[in-house]
Design a protein around this motif. Structure first.
Motif, PDB file in Angstrom:
ATOM      1  N   LEU A  98       0.831  -1.204   0.000  1.00 23.34           N
ATOM      2  CA  LEU A  98       0.000   0.000   0.000  1.00 23.34           C
ATOM      3  C   LEU A  98       0.869   1.258   0.000  1.00 23.34           C
ATOM      4  CD1 LEU A  98      -2.895   1.040   0.060  1.00 23.34           C
ATOM      5  CD2 LEU A  98      -2.782   0.955   2.553  1.00 23.34           C
ATOM      6  N   LEU A  99       1.945   1.240   0.768  1.00 20.03           N
ATOM      7  CA  LEU A  99       2.858   2.380   0.827  1.00 20.03           C
ATOM      8  C   LEU A  99       3.529   2.615  -0.534  1.00 20.03           C
ATOM      9  CD1 LEU A  99       4.170   4.547   2.612  1.00 20.03           C
ATOM     10  CD2 LEU A  99       5.899   2.867   3.231  1.00 20.03           C
ATOM     11  N   VAL A 100       3.995   1.550  -1.162  1.00 18.83           N
ATOM     12  CA  VAL A 100       4.647   1.675  -2.474  1.00 18.83           C
ATOM     13  C   VAL A 100       3.646   2.157  -3.514  1.00 18.83           C
ATOM     14  CG1 VAL A 100       5.767   0.394  -4.348  1.00 18.83           C
ATOM     15  CG2 VAL A 100       6.463   0.000  -1.979  1.00 18.83           C
ATOM     16  N   ARG A 101       2.468   1.558  -3.545  1.00 21.51           N
ATOM     17  CA  ARG A 101       1.464   1.976  -4.525  1.00 21.51           C
ATOM     18  C   ARG A 101       1.032   3.413  -4.288  1.00 21.51           C
ATOM     19  NH1 ARG A 101      -2.898  -2.590  -5.810  1.00 21.51           N
ATOM     20  NH2 ARG A 101      -3.012  -1.476  -7.780  1.00 21.51           N
ATOM     21  N   GLY A 102       0.861   3.791  -3.032  1.00 20.28           N
ATOM     22  CA  GLY A 102       0.508   5.178  -2.710  1.00 20.28           C
ATOM     23  C   GLY A 102       1.602   6.143  -3.128  1.00 20.28           C
ATOM     24  N   GLY A 103       2.845   5.753  -2.906  1.00 19.53           N
ATOM     25  CA  GLY A 103       3.976   6.584  -3.331  1.00 19.53           C
ATOM     26  C   GLY A 103       4.033   6.732  -4.840  1.00 19.53           C
ATOM     27  N   LEU A 104       3.761   5.649  -5.564  1.00 15.14           N
ATOM     28  CA  LEU A 104       3.726   5.710  -7.028  1.00 15.14           C
ATOM     29  C   LEU A 104       2.626   6.661  -7.503  1.00 15.14           C
ATOM     30  CD1 LEU A 104       4.218   1.923  -7.842  1.00 15.14           C
ATOM     31  CD2 LEU A 104       5.848   3.757  -8.382  1.00 15.14           C
ATOM     32  N   VAL A 105       1.466   6.569  -6.871  1.00  7.40           N
ATOM     33  CA  VAL A 105       0.351   7.453  -7.249  1.00  7.40           C
ATOM     34  C   VAL A 105       0.714   8.907  -6.953  1.00  7.40           C
ATOM     35  CG1 VAL A 105      -2.030   8.107  -6.688  1.00  7.40           C
ATOM     36  CG2 VAL A 105      -1.444   5.692  -7.046  1.00  7.40           C
ATOM     37  N   LEU A 106       1.263   9.163  -5.771  1.00  8.10           N
ATOM     38  CA  LEU A 106       1.646  10.533  -5.412  1.00  8.10           C
ATOM     39  C   LEU A 106       2.667  11.091  -6.405  1.00  8.10           C
ATOM     40  CD1 LEU A 106       1.596  12.964  -3.475  1.00  8.10           C
ATOM     41  CD2 LEU A 106       3.387  11.821  -2.172  1.00  8.10           C
ATOM     42  N   LEU A 166      -0.765  -1.524 -12.069  1.00  5.90           N
ATOM     43  CA  LEU A 166      -0.400  -2.904 -12.393  1.00  5.90           C
ATOM     44  C   LEU A 166       0.165  -3.667 -11.199  1.00  5.90           C
ATOM     45  CD1 LEU A 166       1.237  -2.313 -15.885  1.00  5.90           C
ATOM     46  CD2 LEU A 166      -1.003  -3.349 -15.411  1.00  5.90           C
ATOM     47  N   ALA A 167       0.835  -2.952 -10.291  1.00  6.98           N
ATOM     48  CA  ALA A 167       1.423  -3.564  -9.088  1.00  6.98           C
ATOM     49  C   ALA A 167       2.292  -4.775  -9.432  1.00  6.98           C
ATOM     50  CB  ALA A 167       0.335  -3.936  -8.076  1.00  6.98           C
ATOM     51  N   ASP A 168       3.065  -4.642 -10.486  1.00  3.52           N
ATOM     52  CA  ASP A 168       3.976  -5.697 -10.916  1.00  3.52           C
ATOM     53  C   ASP A 168       5.398  -5.294 -10.529  1.00  3.52           C
ATOM     54  OD1 ASP A 168       5.959  -6.555 -13.272  1.00  3.52           O
ATOM     55  OD2 ASP A 168       4.413  -8.107 -13.057  1.00  3.52           O
ATOM     56  N   ARG A 169       6.120  -6.200  -9.885  1.00  3.20           N
ATOM     57  CA  ARG A 169       7.463  -5.888  -9.379  1.00  3.20           C
ATOM     58  C   ARG A 169       8.408  -5.393 -10.460  1.00  3.20           C
ATOM     59  NH1 ARG A 169      11.329  -9.963  -8.970  1.00  3.20           N
ATOM     60  NH2 ARG A 169      13.269  -9.018  -8.378  1.00  3.20           N
ATOM     61  N   LYS A 170       8.411  -6.060 -11.596  1.00  9.24           N
ATOM     62  CA  LYS A 170       9.329  -5.676 -12.669  1.00  9.24           C
ATOM     63  C   LYS A 170       8.953  -4.322 -13.267  1.00  9.24           C
ATOM     64  CE  LYS A 170      10.736 -10.332 -13.879  1.00  9.24           C
ATOM     65  NZ  LYS A 170      10.714 -11.397 -14.886  1.00  9.24           N
ATOM     66  N   VAL A 171       7.676  -4.095 -13.471  1.00 10.79           N
ATOM     67  CA  VAL A 171       7.223  -2.806 -14.010  1.00 10.79           C
ATOM     68  C   VAL A 171       7.578  -1.685 -13.033  1.00 10.79           C
ATOM     69  CG1 VAL A 171       5.196  -1.432 -14.655  1.00 10.79           C
ATOM     70  CG2 VAL A 171       5.384  -3.824 -15.406  1.00 10.79           C
ATOM     71  N   THR A 172       7.293  -1.912 -11.761  1.00 13.88           N
ATOM     72  CA  THR A 172       7.602  -0.908 -10.743  1.00 13.88           C
ATOM     73  C   THR A 172       9.094  -0.599 -10.719  1.00 13.88           C
ATOM     74  OG1 THR A 172       5.705  -1.543  -9.391  1.00 13.88           O
ATOM     75  CG2 THR A 172       7.508  -0.417  -8.258  1.00 13.88           C
ATOM     76  N   ALA A 173       9.929  -1.627 -10.781  1.00 14.05           N
ATOM     77  CA  ALA A 173      11.382  -1.425 -10.748  1.00 14.05           C
ATOM     78  C   ALA A 173      11.853  -0.630 -11.968  1.00 14.05           C
ATOM     79  CB  ALA A 173      12.102  -2.774 -10.678  1.00 14.05           C
ATOM     80  N   VAL A 174      11.352  -0.984 -13.142  1.00 14.72           N
ATOM     81  CA  VAL A 174      11.769  -0.283 -14.359  1.00 14.72           C
ATOM     82  C   VAL A 174      11.337   1.184 -14.312  1.00 14.72           C
ATOM     83  CG1 VAL A 174      11.373  -0.125 -16.854  1.00 14.72           C
ATOM     84  CG2 VAL A 174      11.894  -2.336 -15.807  1.00 14.72           C
ATOM     85  N   THR A 196      13.653   5.242  -2.266  1.00 17.67           N
ATOM     86  CA  THR A 196      13.053   4.591  -1.096  1.00 17.67           C
ATOM     87  C   THR A 196      11.955   3.626  -1.520  1.00 17.67           C
ATOM     88  OG1 THR A 196      13.560   6.519   0.269  1.00 17.67           O
ATOM     89  CG2 THR A 196      11.849   5.016   1.096  1.00 17.67           C
ATOM     90  N   LEU A 197      11.107   4.049  -2.448  1.00 14.36           N
ATOM     91  CA  LEU A 197      10.042   3.157  -2.930  1.00 14.36           C
ATOM     92  C   LEU A 197      10.626   1.923  -3.596  1.00 14.36           C
ATOM     93  CD1 LEU A 197       7.510   5.743  -4.412  1.00 14.36           C
ATOM     94  CD2 LEU A 197       7.325   4.479  -2.252  1.00 14.36           C
ATOM     95  N   LEU A 198      11.702   2.090  -4.335  1.00 13.52           N
ATOM     96  CA  LEU A 198      12.354   0.956  -4.994  1.00 13.52           C
ATOM     97  C   LEU A 198      12.882  -0.033  -3.959  1.00 13.52           C
ATOM     98  CD1 LEU A 198      13.150  -0.194  -7.756  1.00 13.52           C
ATOM     99  CD2 LEU A 198      15.250   1.143  -7.613  1.00 13.52           C
ATOM    100  N   VAL A 199      13.538   0.477  -2.925  1.00 12.95           N
ATOM    101  CA  VAL A 199      14.062  -0.392  -1.864  1.00 12.95           C
ATOM    102  C   VAL A 199      12.918  -1.092  -1.137  1.00 12.95           C
ATOM    103  CG1 VAL A 199      15.262  -0.386   0.369  1.00 12.95           C
ATOM    104  CG2 VAL A 199      16.214   0.878  -1.571  1.00 12.95           C
ATOM    105  N   LEU A 200      11.880  -0.353  -0.778  1.00 14.55           N
ATOM    106  CA  LEU A 200      10.728  -0.955  -0.100  1.00 14.55           C
ATOM    107  C   LEU A 200      10.082  -2.043  -0.937  1.00 14.55           C
ATOM    108  CD1 LEU A 200       8.954   2.154   1.476  1.00 14.55           C
ATOM    109  CD2 LEU A 200      10.119   0.309   2.694  1.00 14.55           C
ATOM    110  N   ASP A 201       9.928  -1.777  -2.236  1.00 14.90           N
ATOM    111  CA  ASP A 201       9.291  -2.761  -3.114  1.00 14.90           C
ATOM    112  C   ASP A 201      10.162  -4.013  -3.248  1.00 14.90           C
ATOM    113  OD1 ASP A 201       6.940  -3.268  -4.760  1.00 14.90           O
ATOM    114  OD2 ASP A 201       8.376  -3.371  -6.418  1.00 14.90           O
ATOM    115  N   ARG A 202      11.461  -3.843  -3.337  1.00 17.79           N
ATOM    116  CA  ARG A 202      12.366  -5.003  -3.448  1.00 17.79           C
ATOM    117  C   ARG A 202      12.313  -5.823  -2.176  1.00 17.79           C
ATOM    118  NH1 ARG A 202      13.886  -6.466  -8.209  1.00 17.79           N
ATOM    119  NH2 ARG A 202      15.823  -7.317  -7.431  1.00 17.79           N
ATOM    120  N   ARG A 203      12.290  -5.165  -1.016  1.00 19.15           N
ATOM    121  CA  ARG A 203      12.277  -5.883   0.273  1.00 19.15           C
ATOM    122  C   ARG A 203      10.997  -6.667   0.465  1.00 19.15           C
ATOM    123  NH1 ARG A 203      14.743  -1.635   4.617  1.00 19.15           N
ATOM    124  NH2 ARG A 203      16.883  -1.782   3.915  1.00 19.15           N
ATOM    125  N   LYS A 204       9.874  -6.062   0.124  1.00 14.95           N
ATOM    126  CA  LYS A 204       8.592  -6.738   0.388  1.00 14.95           C
ATOM    127  C   LYS A 204       8.412  -7.970  -0.479  1.00 14.95           C
ATOM    128  CE  LYS A 204       5.498  -4.424  -2.735  1.00 14.95           C
ATOM    129  NZ  LYS A 204       4.543  -5.028  -3.497  1.00 14.95           N
TER     130      LYS A 204
END
Length: 136
Positions: free
Chosen positions: A4-12, A74-82, A126-134
């Protein structure tokens, strides 16, 4: 919670980029003269005005905004990372320029503009690190 934090950060970030990109694309002179608003004119501190460059910047911000919102949806790890890596490259290069060249900015406006640009690097990193960790 991390998702939720990562998706919210992406939206913001997506909404912020669109809020800069759409006006710069549709009204480049207005954007140049008034960004970031509230009586400040950070972009105008780097004359001369060039409609082509401001419109291109607007297209870049708009593109990044759309990609950030798509990554959130999309909430896809690879898409988010790219997408976040792309935002980091742009934001890091943008920050590097402004660390070297302050235009006519000084004092509080210079500090605020550099702080905003630094957040443009820190938040996606920070969002990238959080997404990788989760997902690890």
């Amino acid at each position: 919670m991390t998702t939720l934090l990562v998706r919210g950060g992406l939206v913001l970030l997506g909404v912020l980029h669109l809020s800069w990109g759409v006006p710069a694309t549709l009204a480049p002179r207005w954007f140049f003269d008034t960004f970031p608003g509230l009586g400040h004119a950070w972009t105008a501190a780097y004359p001369p005005y060039n409609a082509h460059l401001v419109t291109d910047l607007g297209a870049t911000f708009t593109t990044l905004g759309v990609l950030l919102l798509l990554a959130a949806w999309l909430a896809d790890r690879k898409v988010t990372a790219v997408v976040l890596c792309g935002v980091l490259v742009f934001s890091s290069l943008h920050l590097a320029f402004h660390l070297r060249d302050h235009g006519s900015l000084a004092g509080a406006d210079l500090v605020a503009s550099l702080a905003a640009l630094m957040m443009g690097v820190v938040v996606p990193a920070t969002l990238l690190v959080l997404d990788r960790r989760k997902r690890a």
